[in-house]
Design a protein around this motif. Structure first.
Motif, PDB file in Angstrom:
ATOM      1  N   SER A 184      19.078  77.222  25.494  1.00 36.38           N
ATOM      2  CA  SER A 184      19.558  76.938  24.142  1.00 36.38           C
ATOM      3  C   SER A 184      18.479  76.260  23.307  1.00 36.38           C
ATOM      4  N   TYR A 221      30.070  73.461  18.641  1.00 33.98           N
ATOM      5  CA  TYR A 221      28.759  74.050  18.350  1.00 33.98           C
ATOM      6  C   TYR A 221      28.837  75.575  18.327  1.00 33.98           C
ATOM      7  N   ARG A 222      29.632  76.140  19.246  1.00 40.16           N
ATOM      8  CA  ARG A 222      29.748  77.600  19.285  1.00 40.16           C
ATOM      9  C   ARG A 222      30.475  78.124  18.031  1.00 40.16           C
ATOM     10  N   LEU A 272      23.732  72.156  20.941  1.00 36.10           N
ATOM     11  CA  LEU A 272      24.372  72.794  22.094  1.00 36.10           C
ATOM     12  C   LEU A 272      23.536  72.555  23.346  1.00 36.10           C
ATOM     13  N   THR A 312      24.124  69.010  24.696  1.00 38.55           N
ATOM     14  CA  THR A 312      25.399  68.827  25.391  1.00 38.55           C
ATOM     15  C   THR A 312      25.432  69.574  26.718  1.00 38.55           C
ATOM     16  N   TYR A 357      22.019  75.479  17.984  1.00 40.35           N
ATOM     17  CA  TYR A 357      21.457  75.729  19.318  1.00 40.35           C
ATOM     18  C   TYR A 357      20.847  74.446  19.895  1.00 40.35           C
ATOM     19  N   VAL A 381      30.939  71.526  23.035  1.00 38.47           N
ATOM     20  CA  VAL A 381      30.344  72.858  23.167  1.00 38.47           C
ATOM     21  C   VAL A 381      31.095  73.861  22.293  1.00 38.47           C
TER      22      VAL A 381
END
Length: 639
Positions: A250, A217-218, A234, A237, A231, A214
């Motif tokens: 997301s 991805y962020r 994300l 996950t 997105y 996470v």
């Protein structure tokens, strides 16, 4: 389904970047069309307007091809590059560019031939090695692709894109630690390389390091806030973490940024299905199909969740698509399995089996396999984990009681059992984890024996304890608070001797099903990866099943009392009694949620996802009798 972002490294520029740009702007090529991501407004009949003909130079054709490719006119680019190699047959850049133009048109075999020519002409051409690996990867040959990427980074140690692609190839072979290392190198070399954060997140997800995934991805979204793929992944996950509402949000954001994102619609449908929003899920699947009416994968998703009451538009669409002569083998396989399931739902069993058989035959031709290899492996496992092994290895091991291993043949009820147990408030269901096989590979790579199971004999008591501790550390990343965490990788049945040694207090549940029903269900399933090579031929499936039974009999003999066997048919016929006995074995108090397991909102990604969203049903018990004639080769092997 997780969306991997694969990065191509193109070398589509003319050698003389100071020449006037062929687009007619009056600027130099390097200041115009040679700029990264520059797409000048070149008309469709660019080649004719610029009088590119037999009197033009190779650089003219290279420039024109690069411009056409940059604008997505790959057929025109191919024409230019073919003319370039005709003018100069020993020009490696021309062959490299031609290979990429062919790749972008889906002409993968031709692309491989052209790129092999490029690296033959110029063996130190790192970009061509990378591009060749990229195409081989697309052809489903990650092992060959890996070799190409290794060569690329050897030639060019700071080649970020090649490290990225190498990580992807390693991921697809299950070499997760190596994949992570290479993607981490790519991030170190180029900290603002956004796509690599996506791919690193995918690896971390596969390792069960969900919080780290996470975060990756962020970070990608921090660098590129409107990145739909970030997105999307994300959302995948977050779903794996059980945060289904956040996952939905997301995935919807991915679709807001990229309204034609077919994979996002498909996975949003899966998430909505997990949330019990069945009508919305169906809308998502149909929207994905509307975006691409020729998507075999979307048809496959629809066939999993929508039971036809008659031959509807979905079935007709699949049959029509399957008749196309230009259909890839992968699409033939997807459609064959989907149509097989659809006609089984309609009780048209002969027609169902015809489609299933055709799909299996196409799949079986795509790889080599000998049951003899598994026969020898299982024999070596029994020899290694003998009574003497357990009598001479009685030292300390990790006493942790967290894991509940759910094992058995695929399609034997492992997903159902996990869903029941994971509905308990003290249990986290982690799904099919690769941690143990990866730990085994890591251990074996470090010792001279080099392969399982013989490499296990190299471990001392401290090594066994350390291996158990490392496994616990990995699964605890799914939950720090749960009393138990399930690992339902069915083929861990080959590792039961090792599990007993490294984690003697773990619980092991062995799921058993009627052999004919079990093998039929395997034959009707298109598995991911290459673990189940026995599954696409009835005789080989039966032979493998016999090997599995023999190995399980060995474990029961050398590990008495360690394994709890649960028959699928008994669970179906007496649900409450069997669930209570199962919870007693796991040391868990009774909880009504386990009886209403189909209401539990957690993500399930195996082939049994549709079944665990409804109460226990008896339709699949003795289903094999509907195919009795077709299954005669299987019956002879099993009996």
């Amino acid at each position: 389904m997780v969306g991997i972002v694969q990065i191509k490294s193109k070398n589509m520029m003319a050698n003389k970047r100071n020449n006037p740009c062929p687009c007619g702007s009056g600027k130099r090529y390097k200041k115009c069309c040679g700029l990264k991501n520059k797409n000048p407004a070149v008309p469709e009949n660019h080649i004719a307007q610029n009088n590119l003909n037999s009197t033009s130079s190779i650089n003219d054709f290279l420039r024109a091809g690069a411009i056409a490719a940059g604008q997505g006119r790959f057929a025109e680019a191919e024409v230019c590059f073919r003319q370039a190699v005709k003018l100069k047959p020993d020009h490696a850049i021309a062959y490299n560019n031609l290979g990429l133009a062919l790749y972008d048109q889906g002409k993968l075999d031709e692309a491989v031939a052209s790129l092999r020519k490029a690296v033959t002409l110029t063996p130190d051409f790192a970009e061509a090695h990378n591009n060749l690996g990229m195409v081989l990867h697309s052809l489903g040959k990650p092992d060959e692709a890996e070799n190409c990427f290794h060569e690329a980074v050897k030639l060019k140690p700071d080649y970020t894109k090649a490290y990225n692609n190498l990580g992807l190839a390693l991921h697809d072979q299950g070499k997760l630690d190596e994949a992570e290392a290479n993607l981490s190198t790519a991030v170190t070399l180029t900290p603002d390389f956004v796509e690599t954060y996506i791919n690193l997140g995918i690896i971390l997800n596969s390792q069960g390091r969900l919080e780290e995934a996470v975060a990756s991805y962020r970070q990608a979204l921090k660098l590129r806030p409107n990145y739909a793929e970030a997105y999307y992944n994300l959302g995948i996950t977050l779903g794996d973490q059980g945060k289904l509402a956040e996952s939905e949000a997301s995935l919807r954001q991915a679709l807001k940024l990229k309204p034609d994102y077919i994979e996002a619609y498909n996975n949003l449908g899966l998430t909505l299905h997990s949330l019990g929003k069945l009508d919305e899920a169906g809308i998502c699947f149909r929207q994905a199909l509307k975006l691409n009416p020729n998507s075999a994968k979307v048809y496959k998703s629809l066939s999993m969740f929508i039971k036809p009451s008659d031959v509807d538009d979905i079935i007709l669409g699949m049959e029509k698509l399957l008749k196309r002569k230009d259909l890839s083998d992968e699409d033939k396989i997807d459609l064959g399995f989907a149509l097989g399931k659809s006609f089984e739902n309609l009780a048209e069993y002969d027609k169902s089996f015809d489609f299933i058989l055709e799909a299996n035959q196409v799949k079986r031709k795509s790889y080599t396999y000998s049951i003899q290899n598994d026969h020898e492996l299982f024999g070596r496992i029994k020899k290694t984990f003998s009574p003497d092994f357990f009598s001479t290895h009685q030292g300390s091991s990790n006493p942790d009681k967290t894991p509940i291993f759910i094992v058995g043949m695929p399609r034997s009820g492992t997903t159902l059992v996990e869903q029941i147990i994971a509905s308990h408030p003290l249990v986290f269901g982690a799904g099919e984890l690769l941690f143990l096989p990866n730990l085994v590979s890591k251990i074996c790579a470090a010792y001279a024996a080099g392969k399982f199971p013989e490499c296990i004999l190299e471990l001392d008591e401290e090594g066994f304890e350390r291996m158990g501790s490392e496994y616990i550390e990995k699964i605890r990343k799914y939950s720090n608070s749960a009393q138990h965490i399930t690992d339902k990788l069915p083929h861990n049945f080959i590792h039961l001797g090792l599990i007993n040694k490294i984690l003697p207090n773990a619980k092991v549940i062995h799921c058993v099903r009627n052999p004919m029903d079990n093998c039929l269900s395997i034959f009707k399933t298109d598995f991911k990866g290459q673990l189940h090579k026995y599954a696409y031929d009835l005789v080989e499936t039966g032979q493998y099943y016999n090997l599995y039974l023999d190995l399980m009999a060995h474990w029961q003999k050398v590990l008495p009392g360690f394994i709890y066997s649960l028959k699928y048919e008994e669970m179906i016929s007496d649900q409450q009694y069997q669930i209570k006995a199962l919870l007693d074995f796991c040391g868990l108090p009774w909880d009504e949620a386990c009886l209403a397991f189909h209401k539990t909102k957690r993500k399930v990604i195996t082939a049994s996802v549709a079944q665990v969203r409804q109460p226990i049903y008896k339709d699949s018990v003795e289903l094999w009798k509907q195919y009795e004639k077709q299954l005669e080769p299987l019956r002879k092997v099993i009996e």
